[in-house]
Design a protein around this motif. Structure first.
Motif, PDB file in Angstrom:
ATOM      1  N   ASP A 103      21.537 -35.476  60.960  1.00 58.43           N
ATOM      2  CA  ASP A 103      22.853 -35.962  60.553  1.00 58.43           C
ATOM      3  C   ASP A 103      23.902 -34.845  60.522  1.00 58.43           C
ATOM      4  N   ARG A 104      23.466 -33.602  60.744  1.00 63.03           N
ATOM      5  CA  ARG A 104      24.418 -32.484  60.780  1.00 63.03           C
ATOM      6  C   ARG A 104      25.372 -32.640  61.959  1.00 63.03           C
ATOM      7  N   SER A 105      26.527 -32.046  61.832  1.00 64.51           N
ATOM      8  CA  SER A 105      27.488 -32.047  62.937  1.00 64.51           C
ATOM      9  C   SER A 105      26.884 -31.330  64.139  1.00 64.51           C
ATOM     10  N   SER A 125      28.574 -36.724  67.908  1.00 61.85           N
ATOM     11  CA  SER A 125      29.102 -36.146  66.670  1.00 61.85           C
ATOM     12  C   SER A 125      27.998 -35.544  65.798  1.00 61.85           C
ATOM     13  N   THR A 126      26.749 -36.000  65.986  1.00 62.83           N
ATOM     14  CA  THR A 126      25.648 -35.459  65.182  1.00 62.83           C
ATOM     15  C   THR A 126      24.548 -34.913  66.095  1.00 62.83           C
TER      16      THR A 126
END
Length: 136
Positions: A103-105, A125-126
Motif C-alpha cells: 500500500d506504500r506509494s 500509485s502503490t
C-alpha cells in the motif's frame, strides 16, 4: 525472470506446512502479470500471488483469470495474515510483501526491473498496483 516451477514448488510447500491444501495454481496466458496459488484452509481460502518478473510474493483474496462471465480486474485485495506471512517469509528466494508494504506509494527507481513505458502509461500509485497488475 522468475520460473513458474520454483513458484509452484514454494506454494505447494507453503500450503503443506501451514495445514492448507493447494487446490489450484493459476497461470495466465497474457495478463495479469502474476501467478496465483489458491490455498484452502478449513475456515478460509487465500492466494499466494507471485510476480512473474520479480522474486516477490504476497497474500491476497483469490481471483479468477477468466474473461467470462465478468472480469475481475483491478487492484488485488491483499490480506494480512501474520502467521501465514511469517511462514512464507522463511523462504530465501522470494521477498514477502505485506499489505502495508504493498500500500506504500510507488517510487519507480525502487523497482528498476519494471518496464518504464508501462509505468509511465499506467501510472501506478502503490507498490501493489505496480507489481501485481493486469496491464497488457
Amino acid at each position: 525472470m522468475v520460473e513458474v516451477r520454483e513458484v509452484r514448488r514454494l506454494c505447494y510447500d507453503f500450503a503443506r506446512s501451514t495445514g492448507g491444501t493447494l487446490t489450484d495454481f493459476r497461470v495466465p496466458t497474457v495478463t495479469p502479470n502474476f501467478w496465483q496459488a489458491v490455498i484452502e484452509y478449513p475456515d478460509r481460502t487465500v492466494s499466494v500471488v507471485a510476480a512473474n518478473d520479480a522474486p516477490v510474493v504476497a497474500l491476497a483474496r483469490p481471483r479468477s483469470f477468466d474473461f467470462t462471465p465478468a472480469r475481475e480486474w483491478g487492484p488485488l485485495e491483499f490480506v494480512d495474515e501474520p502467521g501465514l506471512i511469517a511462514v512464507l517469509a522463511q523462504t530465501e528466494q522470494f521477498q514477502v510483501l505485506t499489505p502495508a508494504d504493498l500500500d506504500r506509494s510507488f517510487v519507480a527507481k525502487e523497482w528498476p526491473h519494471l518496464t518504464r513505458s508501462d509505468v509511465a502509461y499506467w501510472k501506478p500509485s502503490t507498490v501493489g498496483e505496480a507489481l501485481f497488475n493486469y496491464w497488457d
